[in-house]
Design a protein around this motif. Structure first.
Motif, PDB file in Angstrom:
ATOM      1  N   LYS A 119       0.872  -1.212   0.222  1.00  0.00           N
ATOM      2  CA  LYS A 119       0.010   0.048   0.154  1.00  0.00           C
ATOM      3  C   LYS A 119       0.912   1.274  -0.130  1.00  0.00           C
ATOM      4  N   ASP A 120       0.977   2.307  -0.641  1.00  0.00           N
ATOM      5  CA  ASP A 120       1.431   3.404  -1.145  1.00  0.00           C
ATOM      6  C   ASP A 120       0.687   4.350  -0.566  1.00  0.00           C
ATOM      7  N   VAL A 121       0.981   5.122   0.558  1.00  0.00           N
ATOM      8  CA  VAL A 121       0.318   6.303   1.083  1.00  0.00           C
ATOM      9  C   VAL A 121       1.117   7.226   0.714  1.00  0.00           C
ATOM     10  N   ASP A 122       0.609   7.902  -0.469  1.00  0.00           N
ATOM     11  CA  ASP A 122       1.565   8.775  -1.278  1.00  0.00           C
ATOM     12  C   ASP A 122       2.110   9.970  -0.275  1.00  0.00           C
ATOM     13  N   GLY A 123       3.406  10.361  -0.538  1.00  0.00           N
ATOM     14  CA  GLY A 123       3.992  11.213   0.457  1.00  0.00           C
ATOM     15  C   GLY A 123       3.907  11.090   1.868  1.00  0.00           C
ATOM     16  N   ILE A 124       3.725   9.855   2.253  1.00  0.00           N
ATOM     17  CA  ILE A 124       3.824   9.358   3.806  1.00  0.00           C
ATOM     18  C   ILE A 124       4.963   8.158   3.793  1.00  0.00           C
ATOM     19  N   ARG A 125       4.401   7.218   3.498  1.00  0.00           N
ATOM     20  CA  ARG A 125       5.095   5.999   3.333  1.00  0.00           C
ATOM     21  C   ARG A 125       4.462   4.697   2.471  1.00  0.00           C
ATOM     22  N   THR A 126       5.268   3.483   2.157  1.00  0.00           N
ATOM     23  CA  THR A 126       4.511   2.656   1.796  1.00  0.00           C
ATOM     24  C   THR A 126       4.499   1.472   2.756  1.00  0.00           C
ATOM     25  N   TYR A 127       3.471   0.682   2.735  1.00  0.00           N
ATOM     26  CA  TYR A 127       3.313  -0.415   3.790  1.00  0.00           C
ATOM     27  C   TYR A 127       3.178  -1.535   2.956  1.00  0.00           C
ATOM     28  N   VAL A 128       4.203  -2.503   3.453  1.00  0.00           N
ATOM     29  CA  VAL A 128       4.299  -3.948   2.902  1.00  0.00           C
ATOM     30  C   VAL A 128       3.720  -4.713   3.787  1.00  0.00           C
ATOM     31  N   SER A 129       2.731  -5.395   3.547  1.00  0.00           N
ATOM     32  CA  SER A 129       1.902  -6.399   4.826  1.00  0.00           C
ATOM     33  C   SER A 129       2.257  -7.929   4.520  1.00  0.00           C
ATOM     34  N   VAL A 130       2.694  -8.663   5.606  1.00  0.00           N
ATOM     35  CA  VAL A 130       2.924  -9.959   5.505  1.00  0.00           C
ATOM     36  C   VAL A 130       1.943 -10.706   6.292  1.00  0.00           C
ATOM     37  N   ASP A 131       2.281 -12.004   6.011  1.00  0.00           N
ATOM     38  CA  ASP A 131       1.091 -12.816   6.736  1.00  0.00           C
ATOM     39  C   ASP A 131       1.589 -13.590   8.058  1.00  0.00           C
ATOM     40  N   GLY A 132       2.202 -12.616   8.840  1.00  0.00           N
ATOM     41  CA  GLY A 132       2.480 -12.846  10.198  1.00  0.00           C
ATOM     42  C   GLY A 132       1.873 -11.611  10.855  1.00  0.00           C
ATOM     43  N   GLY A 133       3.204 -11.269  11.710  1.00  0.00           N
ATOM     44  CA  GLY A 133       2.990 -10.105  12.620  1.00  0.00           C
ATOM     45  C   GLY A 133       3.127 -10.203  14.129  1.00  0.00           C
ATOM     46  N   MET A 134       2.491  -9.307  14.758  1.00  0.00           N
ATOM     47  CA  MET A 134       2.703  -9.273  16.279  1.00  0.00           C
ATOM     48  C   MET A 134       2.157 -10.668  17.034  1.00  0.00           C
ATOM     49  N   SER A 135       1.588 -11.471  16.394  1.00  0.00           N
ATOM     50  CA  SER A 135       1.517 -12.496  17.124  1.00  0.00           C
ATOM     51  C   SER A 135       2.758 -13.654  16.854  1.00  0.00           C
ATOM     52  N   ASP A 136       3.630 -13.385  15.976  1.00  0.00           N
ATOM     53  CA  ASP A 136       4.739 -14.072  15.985  1.00  0.00           C
ATOM     54  C   ASP A 136       5.977 -13.405  16.249  1.00  0.00           C
ATOM     55  N   ASN A 137       6.036 -12.164  16.524  1.00  0.00           N
ATOM     56  CA  ASN A 137       7.038 -11.247  16.880  1.00  0.00           C
ATOM     57  C   ASN A 137       6.530 -10.091  17.612  1.00  0.00           C
ATOM     58  N   ILE A 138       6.212 -10.110  18.962  1.00  0.00           N
ATOM     59  CA  ILE A 138       5.728  -8.968  19.585  1.00  0.00           C
ATOM     60  C   ILE A 138       6.581  -7.920  19.948  1.00  0.00           C
ATOM     61  N   ARG A 139       8.029  -8.004  19.727  1.00  0.00           N
ATOM     62  CA  ARG A 139       8.970  -7.415  20.129  1.00  0.00           C
ATOM     63  C   ARG A 139       9.236  -5.793  19.454  1.00  0.00           C
ATOM     64  N   THR A 140       8.684  -5.527  18.479  1.00  0.00           N
ATOM     65  CA  THR A 140       8.571  -4.313  17.764  1.00  0.00           C
ATOM     66  C   THR A 140       7.516  -3.543  18.421  1.00  0.00           C
ATOM     67  N   ALA A 141       6.411  -4.068  18.755  1.00  0.00           N
ATOM     68  CA  ALA A 141       5.250  -3.386  19.385  1.00  0.00           C
ATOM     69  C   ALA A 141       5.493  -3.080  21.049  1.00  0.00           C
ATOM     70  N   LEU A 142       6.065  -4.175  21.669  1.00  0.00           N
ATOM     71  CA  LEU A 142       6.278  -4.160  23.117  1.00  0.00           C
ATOM     72  C   LEU A 142       7.585  -3.314  23.475  1.00  0.00           C
ATOM     73  N   TYR A 143       8.570  -3.286  22.545  1.00  0.00           N
ATOM     74  CA  TYR A 143      10.009  -2.891  22.962  1.00  0.00           C
ATOM     75  C   TYR A 143      10.333  -1.687  22.060  1.00  0.00           C
ATOM     76  N   ASP A 144       9.591  -1.441  21.231  1.00  0.00           N
ATOM     77  CA  ASP A 144      10.067  -0.409  20.065  1.00  0.00           C
ATOM     78  C   ASP A 144      11.245  -1.031  19.278  1.00  0.00           C
ATOM     79  N   ALA A 145      11.299  -2.361  19.423  1.00  0.00           N
ATOM     80  CA  ALA A 145      12.725  -2.974  18.845  1.00  0.00           C
ATOM     81  C   ALA A 145      12.801  -2.691  17.130  1.00  0.00           C
TER      82      ALA A 145
END
Length: 461
Positions: free
Chosen positions: A338-364
């Motif tokens: 998803k290209d949000v013009d002028g802001i950023r591009t979001y690349v969505s994958v088939d996992g996320g915080m259920s298999d890696n909570i560290r980015t959300a929890l620790y700002d890793a």
């Protein structure tokens, strides 16, 4: 965001560069310190681990999946054992534990830390020698302590006055004298996230030095006689790169050891300085090798023992993340871009915080690369996100990916061996991924993928 804008925004990232992309000419380059040792990129751009293609692994085992390089894991065990020769190296099982990993730890001659009855159950089920287990935890139950004592666990790291009472009762009931270490809170502010800094005063672990609780606890154990006080334990936090914190911790713990000697005539024979050694998640991380860590920590202990006129105790350390973290990467499939013009591009994958909570929890921070093919496209600054119903479901906050990244691409995120599968959840009722061990051209599932039947099995209606 347009591909050509990525370079202009690089400065917004401060000193952090992309994990693998510098210019369109080196779009397929891998930074070795971020990846397991057998990872290579084939001529067609396909990542290979243990001699196997990630495309083939994805086809057989699905995505997302944690891919464990067993040769890398074993090599890191041997590196720590050799660097800390003459000391006891405990693998911190909380980082990731399953029966197959327990057996590797055993075969490579390491000791093992557990911090719950469940982790102890896994260790015993895998046949790990109980005498080489250390049992942690700030609130071990009577049942957990009883099981540990009956199993013959080698060291119980005592964390509270209530635990001293529980363990004393169990010792009397079983006719045993459990060996214990006393966990000491040394007041060191480790340079890490506040949730994983564990030695400052305002937290739940251990006996305070500053308030005198640590000396009182040692006195109670020695006076009681039911427990065998073998030494002191300190752990200052996690993902630590600066050994100065260990210097302060060792000095304060050994000062307590000298106080116990002077007051009680007992010189404790063991000292555990914990773990928390950092690893590289991005190109800006610069971890020390096990050899460098051992050299610095041994020097610190020698100097502090000399200063306190103490005989050098037998040292223990507890690497977990530094052993298993770099040995694993997670393989995802891209679902949407998803290209949000002028802001950023979001690349969505088939996992996320259920298999890696560290980015959300620790700002890793993590890195990522397109794994199944080569690309000569320009650089695109992207955010890799998951499939969960949370705006904070972020896997990699900022990363340069090829501008032609598209649905169906495989994406690999390195450094996910520690605290990813062990902290995984079923948020949104998403089944947890499998762990697939790869070695010498062969792959085997060591933790299977959960199914919808697994999710429904506990739901009794």
């Amino acid at each position: 965001m347009r591909a050509h804008e990525a370079g202009a925004l690089h400065g917004d990232l401060g000193t952090r560069g992309p994990a693998w992309l510098r210019t369109p000419d080196d779009v397929n380059e891998l930074v070795p310190q971020l990846w397991p040792r057998t990872v290579r990129r084939g001529a067609d751009g396909d990542l290979q681990v243990g001699g196997l293609s990630v495309r083939d692994l994805a086809a057989e085992y699905g995505t997302p999946a944690y891919l464990l390089d067993e040769d890398d894991l074993r090599a890191r065990c041997r590196d720590f054992a050799a660097a800390f020769a003459g000391a006891d190296v405990y693998y911190a099982g909380k980082s990731f534990l399953c029966k197959a990993v327990v057996r590797v730890i055993d075969e490579e001659g390491l000791f093992l830390d557990v911090c719950s009855g469940g982790e102890l159950a896994v260790a015993l089920a895998a046949g790990f020698p109980a005498a080489r287990i250390g049992f942690h935890g700030n609130n071990k139950s009577h049942a957990e302590l009883g099981r540990a004592v009956r199993a013959g666990v080698g060291r119980i790291i005592v964390d509270s006055f209530a635990e001293i009472e529980r363990l004393t009762e169990i010792a009397a009931a079983t006719g045993t004298r459990p060996a214990v270490l006393l966990r000491v809170t040394v007041g060191v502010e480790a340079h890490t996230h506040e949730f994983i800094a564990t030695a400052h005063e305002d937290q739940k672990f251990g006996f305070s030095l500053a308030g005198g609780a640590a000396f009182e606890a040692a006195t109670r154990i020695l006076d009681g006689g039911a427990l065998d006080l073998r030494g002191l334990h300190s752990h200052i936090g996690s993902q630590i790169f600066d050994t100065s914190g260990f210097e302060v911790a060792a000095r304060r713990v050994l000062e307590l050891q000298a106080q116990i000697r002077d007051a009680r005539g007992v010189e404790l024979p063991e000292l555990d300085l914990g773990g928390g050694f950092g690893i590289a998640y991005t190109t800006q991380d610069d971890p020390s090798s096990p050899g460098d860590l051992a050299k610095r920590i041994n020097k610190i202990v020698d100097a502090e023992c000399e200063l306190a006129s103490l005989r050098r105790p037998r040292l223990s350390v507890e690497p977990g993340r530094a052993v298993v973290g770099p040995a694993v990467f997670t393989l995802y499939e891209v679902g949407t871009v998803k290209d949000v013009d002028g802001i950023r591009t979001y690349v969505s994958v088939d996992g996320g915080m259920s298999d890696n909570i560290r980015t959300a929890l620790y700002d890793a921070s993590y890195s990522a690369t397109v794994a199944g093919r080569a690309s000569s496209a320009e650089a695109l600054l992207a955010r890799v996100v998951g499939k969960h119903c949370e705006s904070g479901d972020i896997v990699v906050k900022d990363e340069f990916l090829p501008a032609d990244v598209q649905p169906g691409d495989l994406l690999a995120v390195p450094g996910t061996g520690a605290y990813c599968r062990s902290m995984a959840s079923n948020y949104n009722h998403v089944p947890r991924p499998p762990v697939v061990a790869v070695r010498d051209g062969a792959a085997r599932v060591i933790v299977r993928r959960e199914t919808e039947d697994d999710l429904l099995a506990l739901d009794v209606g």
